[in-house]
Scaffold this motif. Structure first.
Motif, PDB file in Angstrom:
ATOM      1  N   LEU B 491     -13.085  45.473   8.390  1.00 54.63           N
ATOM      2  CA  LEU B 491     -12.514  44.944   7.146  1.00 54.63           C
ATOM      3  C   LEU B 491     -11.028  45.280   7.051  1.00 54.63           C
ATOM      4  O   LEU B 491     -10.222  44.483   6.565  1.00 54.63           O
ATOM      5  CB  LEU B 491     -13.247  45.512   5.929  1.00 54.63           C
ATOM      6  N   GLU B 492     -10.674  46.463   7.524  1.00 57.56           N
ATOM      7  CA  GLU B 492      -9.269  46.864   7.452  1.00 57.56           C
ATOM      8  C   GLU B 492      -8.371  46.032   8.338  1.00 57.56           C
ATOM      9  O   GLU B 492      -7.236  45.743   7.983  1.00 57.56           O
ATOM     10  CB  GLU B 492      -9.123  48.347   7.832  1.00 57.56           C
ATOM     11  N   GLU B 493      -8.882  45.669   9.493  1.00 60.58           N
ATOM     12  CA  GLU B 493      -8.010  44.944  10.418  1.00 60.58           C
ATOM     13  C   GLU B 493      -8.205  43.433  10.344  1.00 60.58           C
ATOM     14  O   GLU B 493      -7.560  42.690  11.075  1.00 60.58           O
ATOM     15  CB  GLU B 493      -8.217  45.441  11.855  1.00 60.58           C
ATOM     16  N   PHE B 494      -9.087  42.987   9.445  1.00 57.74           N
ATOM     17  CA  PHE B 494      -9.420  41.557   9.413  1.00 57.74           C
ATOM     18  C   PHE B 494      -8.200  40.686   9.113  1.00 57.74           C
ATOM     19  O   PHE B 494      -7.434  40.932   8.184  1.00 57.74           O
ATOM     20  CB  PHE B 494     -10.488  41.273   8.363  1.00 57.74           C
ATOM     21  N   VAL B 495      -8.027  39.659   9.917  1.00 58.55           N
ATOM     22  CA  VAL B 495      -6.991  38.649   9.682  1.00 58.55           C
ATOM     23  C   VAL B 495      -7.692  37.306   9.569  1.00 58.55           C
ATOM     24  O   VAL B 495      -8.406  36.908  10.498  1.00 58.55           O
ATOM     25  CB  VAL B 495      -5.982  38.612  10.854  1.00 58.55           C
ATOM     26  N   PRO B 496      -7.512  36.599   8.452  1.00 61.70           N
ATOM     27  CA  PRO B 496      -8.200  35.317   8.309  1.00 61.70           C
ATOM     28  C   PRO B 496      -7.688  34.306   9.325  1.00 61.70           C
ATOM     29  O   PRO B 496      -6.546  34.424   9.799  1.00 61.70           O
ATOM     30  CB  PRO B 496      -7.870  34.861   6.887  1.00 61.70           C
ATOM     31  N   PRO B 497      -8.497  33.328   9.651  1.00 60.28           N
ATOM     32  CA  PRO B 497      -8.038  32.286  10.577  1.00 60.28           C
ATOM     33  C   PRO B 497      -6.956  31.442   9.903  1.00 60.28           C
ATOM     34  O   PRO B 497      -6.890  31.384   8.678  1.00 60.28           O
ATOM     35  CB  PRO B 497      -9.299  31.447  10.825  1.00 60.28           C
ATOM     36  N   THR B 498      -6.142  30.825  10.705  1.00 66.10           N
ATOM     37  CA  THR B 498      -5.069  30.003  10.133  1.00 66.10           C
ATOM     38  C   THR B 498      -5.646  28.755   9.470  1.00 66.10           C
ATOM     39  O   THR B 498      -6.721  28.286   9.827  1.00 66.10           O
ATOM     40  CB  THR B 498      -4.086  29.551  11.219  1.00 66.10           C
ATOM     41  N   MET B 499      -4.891  28.261   8.493  1.00 66.12           N
ATOM     42  CA  MET B 499      -5.266  27.000   7.839  1.00 66.12           C
ATOM     43  C   MET B 499      -3.960  26.325   7.425  1.00 66.12           C
ATOM     44  O   MET B 499      -3.056  26.983   6.896  1.00 66.12           O
ATOM     45  CB  MET B 499      -6.122  27.273   6.608  1.00 66.12           C
ATOM     46  N   ALA B 500      -3.857  25.019   7.650  1.00 68.00           N
ATOM     47  CA  ALA B 500      -2.640  24.284   7.287  1.00 68.00           C
ATOM     48  C   ALA B 500      -2.417  24.386   5.773  1.00 68.00           C
ATOM     49  O   ALA B 500      -3.372  24.322   5.000  1.00 68.00           O
ATOM     50  CB  ALA B 500      -2.777  22.829   7.709  1.00 68.00           C
ATOM     51  N   ASP B 501      -1.171  24.559   5.399  1.00 63.92           N
ATOM     52  CA  ASP B 501      -0.853  24.731   3.977  1.00 63.92           C
ATOM     53  C   ASP B 501      -1.341  23.568   3.123  1.00 63.92           C
ATOM     54  O   ASP B 501      -1.821  23.761   2.014  1.00 63.92           O
ATOM     55  CB  ASP B 501       0.672  24.887   3.788  1.00 63.92           C
ATOM     56  N   ASP B 502      -1.199  22.347   3.647  1.00 61.60           N
ATOM     57  CA  ASP B 502      -1.611  21.205   2.820  1.00 61.60           C
ATOM     58  C   ASP B 502      -3.127  21.158   2.660  1.00 61.60           C
ATOM     59  O   ASP B 502      -3.639  20.756   1.624  1.00 61.60           O
ATOM     60  CB  ASP B 502      -1.056  19.880   3.381  1.00 61.60           C
ATOM     61  N   HIS B 503      -3.854  21.625   3.674  1.00 61.35           N
ATOM     62  CA  HIS B 503      -5.312  21.667   3.529  1.00 61.35           C
ATOM     63  C   HIS B 503      -5.699  22.705   2.483  1.00 61.35           C
ATOM     64  O   HIS B 503      -6.519  22.444   1.614  1.00 61.35           O
ATOM     65  CB  HIS B 503      -5.978  22.004   4.866  1.00 61.35           C
ATOM     66  N   ARG B 504      -5.053  23.849   2.576  1.00 59.78           N
ATOM     67  CA  ARG B 504      -5.346  24.907   1.607  1.00 59.78           C
ATOM     68  C   ARG B 504      -4.979  24.431   0.196  1.00 59.78           C
ATOM     69  O   ARG B 504      -5.741  24.648  -0.761  1.00 59.78           O
ATOM     70  CB  ARG B 504      -4.594  26.188   1.950  1.00 59.78           C
TER      71      ARG B 504
END
Lengths: 524, 524
Positions: B491-504
């Protein structure tokens, strides 16, 4: 096919158990409601990773090792036999060709029985029969109360009681812990006396020198009240020998194996080939080496006593390549066991494998590793499962909690083998019950359920199936602690099996005499 | 045969992973050295308890239930479709004959893919492909620090991170815990937003009413930046529906299934048939009932959208006949799963099963029950394994420690499937190495080992393979506690996967709008 085999099994089982075939036909213990004594049969088609070419590749590899590299037989008598058999001898190196090996293998029975002092405990080794052996040979014990300790005689006795108590343990194998408080010269005498009186199951002799082997055979004979010729008539006990991998058989192991074979007693040959340490880092390479070593000993035994009962064992696992530590119950271990099962069937020999783990305590890791190895035993068509209950720390620890926990898994395997779990008669398909209950109803009360519910499902011994709140109210007891309580309760209620007074007297007399004579040499 | 299949698999895997096929081709994490992302294929021949007559008996039983008893479809639209299809309708009761069912089944694909927002996470459902789904739907969580608690959103997020982090988890299924601190009207919006941003894996929609299903499809589309027609072009997500056994399909489940089927999205139909409770006490009877219910829904879906992607699920276990409590990972559960696997192949449908246990904490019992169910999944030829990591207390608890421990077992299954574990090329048989090392040597340093050791064996993530003394010096930490530390570190090192800004942005906008509209009705 599985179904047909199992129906035949059922009939055989009923005969053997005097008609008591229902799996909930319990022993009536106050401590646990365990399954009755029976020897299970495995109805499943084995899992076979190798295709025909793979089997041939391993076979050719093993034969080439035997022919071109040879095996060291560190026992002059064995070498002399093999010289007479026409093998190529260079000092202790023995090379044998495929024709000789295959001819010797053709003498080996695919199946045999071992009959202990209580004939009702007779065990079949081979075919679809499976048998479970207690943990054998750890130098230490561990339990929740006392932690890790060197093995002693009192702990040895505890494990012999567990071995006898559990109906799913069929064979009293090696010493569950090495009792170092008993002098090595007489240890085998005290241990076998306890084993033969606290249990009535098939027993084992360590091949640690002539005197010990002869003493154990004699004690096994006396415990059963047999004449010498009755003893020799059929297998009454067995030994398990390990090669010194790579490529060596040592003196005492060969000596013991030959002594037993000549008296028609069973010999299991189990090389211990850790891939990456004393065997190639590739799994089929380690299996090939293991087979070459095992078949060499089997060929010797079949030459000196054609038709003598033998089995090959597999103990091929891998090391942790970071530390060199042995690992157990790994995916590689499972595939090695399955491959060896295929080869055992190819050679027509019964197979031994093991229940193993690297875990140090009876926790989650211990049980997934042990489950992996026990299911690999099932999938490989293993006939004899060593260390099936009680093993920890790669065999350096015997644990009574683990013993109880493993017996749960063993009982589940036995139940899994029972035909009612996959029967498809009209009564099983239950169309009428489904029609009667209809949509929205439930099956708790219907006649179809009422007629069957007492025997319908596996009943656990240490598993807790209550919901969290009920479990919490009862003290939030984790599995290892529940197993600890069961182990203590079993010891309290343990009653040894009966033994005729004259047999016991003869045993006692023998032990006393042999102790007076000084026991066995300790320079092994 | 297994070998041939796997060599083809290897080639496919190399293509799919861009050539990174070595199992030690690690993700490079600081916390654990896990296997890389891949979808495993099962090379083994399934374990098949039923013979041909057994398969026919179950098939005939299921067809007779559908023809003579019928299934309640509590959804007028579904009933109307089936009336048009020529089924016999009596109120909500629908009876269908074998010809119709088999014709509908003939439309169902034996294999299909689901493509999530990250196409590299595409999953194949069917054939030899296997996929592992996180624990889904427990109302509670449990961990070593906080004990048992009702599910909340923060805990939901923790599990979504674990789901994304572990490469051996292929699908982000149902809610790993039900976050009851989020109002039910908007819960699906918040949960799917988290799921679609914290993971890039295949997602699932609960069939809990039109609005939720439509919202989740729309959010899945927006997260991937797809047009409506691109979304409909192929399966992008899935739902899992359960019948109300015995013999009923309820309104919202059918509604959701039909909505997905009409848009070419995948539907898994999983009756929950506990033998002795909502199904016959006999295992084949419970399997027969389960299949009748499952096939009825599949027939409906294939009628309204021929060729739509469907799978059948098995969730047939048994109750404890003493208490009525559900039991999981039992011998009966294993056989039911294997039998359903045979029937799924008979009908040409992909199969879902589960990783299950009745244990309340991640201890020995939890792991032997879970191992039993996961190996049954392997033996049955299961394509999609629900609850593969994290499940306790018969599905009432999700546990992060159990999640980590289960991932060890899943990784071992993936490694077990890899062809190098049973390869028999000349290099594997290793004759030259065996000759070079000779008797009495060891293989640690030889060239054959040196060339292979980094990738030779499975490397564990939570197993401790050190000896007892090293383990003790390091604090005598049992498996559950080690898993706890790993979960916290992840949990401490978790990095979410990338997502395009417009999709987000589109996702956020959608969630805000739907919240303003009041979300979904809560009278389901």
């Amino acid at each position: 096919m599985a179904q047909g085999a199992n129906m035949a099994d059922d009939a055989a089982r009923k005969r053997r158990s005097g008609g008591r075939a229902g799996h909930r036909d319990r022993a009536g213990s106050a401590v646990i409601d365990q399954m009755p004594w029976r020897q299970p049969q495995n109805p499943d088609r084995p899992t076979e990773p190798l295709d025909g070419d793979g089997v041939q590749a391993i076979h050719r590899g093993a034969m080439r090792i035997l022919r071109e590299i040879g095996i060291e037989f560190l026992n002059p008598e064995a070498v002399e036999h093999l010289r007479r058999a026409g093998c190529k001898i260079t000092g202790t190196n023995v090379r044998m060709d495929e024709d000789f090996v295959m001819e010797m293998l053709s003498h080996a029975p695919a199946q045999f029985t071992i009959t202990p002092r209580n004939p009702a405990r007779e065990i079949i080794i081979g075919g679809r029969y499976m048998s479970f052996v207690n943990v054998s040979s750890p130098p230490n014990s561990w339990d929740l109360e006392r932690g890790k300790r060197s093995g002693d005689f009192a702990t040895f006795q505890e494990f012999m009681k567990l071995t006898q108590y559990f109906n799913c343990i069929h064979i009293a194998g090696g010493y569950p812990v090495e009792p170092i408080d008993i002098h090595a010269s007489v240890r085998h005498l005290d241990c076998l006396y306890e084993k033969l009186t606290l249990t009535d199951k098939v027993v084992h002799a360590y091949s640690l020198g002539r005197e010990r082997v002869e003493d154990v055979m004699e004690m096994t004979r006396l415990a059963a009240g047999l004449s010498h010729s009755e003893f020799d008539e059929k297998p009454r006990m067995y030994t398990n020998i390990n090669s010194v991998s790579p490529l060596k058989h040592d003196f005492p192991m060969l000596d013991g194996a030959m002594r037993l074979a000549l008296r028609n007693q069973a010999v299991v040959v189990t090389p211990f080939t850790l891939a990456g340490a004393m065997a190639p880092v590739t799994m089929s390479g380690a299996v090939t080496l293991s087979l070459a070593e095992g078949l060499a000993a089997v060929a010797l035994l079949q030459f000196i006593r054609p038709g003598c009962p033998v089995a090959i064992g597999t103990f091929t696992s891998n090391v942790d390549m970071k530390s060199g530590a042995p690992a157990f119950g790994t995916p590689e271990y499972m595939r090695a066991t399955q491959m060896t099962g295929q080869m055992a069937r190819f050679y027509g020999l019964p197979l031994r494998s093991s229940g193993v783990c690297a875990a140090n305590v009876p926790d989650g890791q211990a049980m997934w590793e042990t489950s992996n190895s026990l299911w690999a035993a099932v999938q490989s068509g293993t006939n004899m499962v060593y260390h099936a209950a009680g093993w920890l720390e790669g065999g350096l620890i015997a644990s009574p909690e683990k013993f109880v926990m493993d017996c749960e898994v063993l009982q589940m395997i036995q139940r899994y083998f029972e035909q009612p779990t996959w029967a498809t008669t009209d009564d099983d398909i239950a169309f009428d019950a489904i029609k009667d209950v209809g949509p929205g109803g439930h099956y708790f009360g219907c006649a179809h359920t009422q007629e069957r519910y007492t025997n319908a499902f596996y009943a656990p011994i240490v598993s807790d199936w209550r919901n969290y709140e009920a479990w919490q109210l009862d003290g939030s007891v984790w599995t290892a602690e529940r197993a600890h309580r069961i182990y203590k309760a079993i010891l309290e209620e343990f009653v040894p099996p009966t033994m005729a007074d004259d047999h016991r007297g003869a045993l006692q007399e023998f032990v006393a005499r042999r102790k007076q004579e000084g026991g066995a040499p300790t320079d092994f």
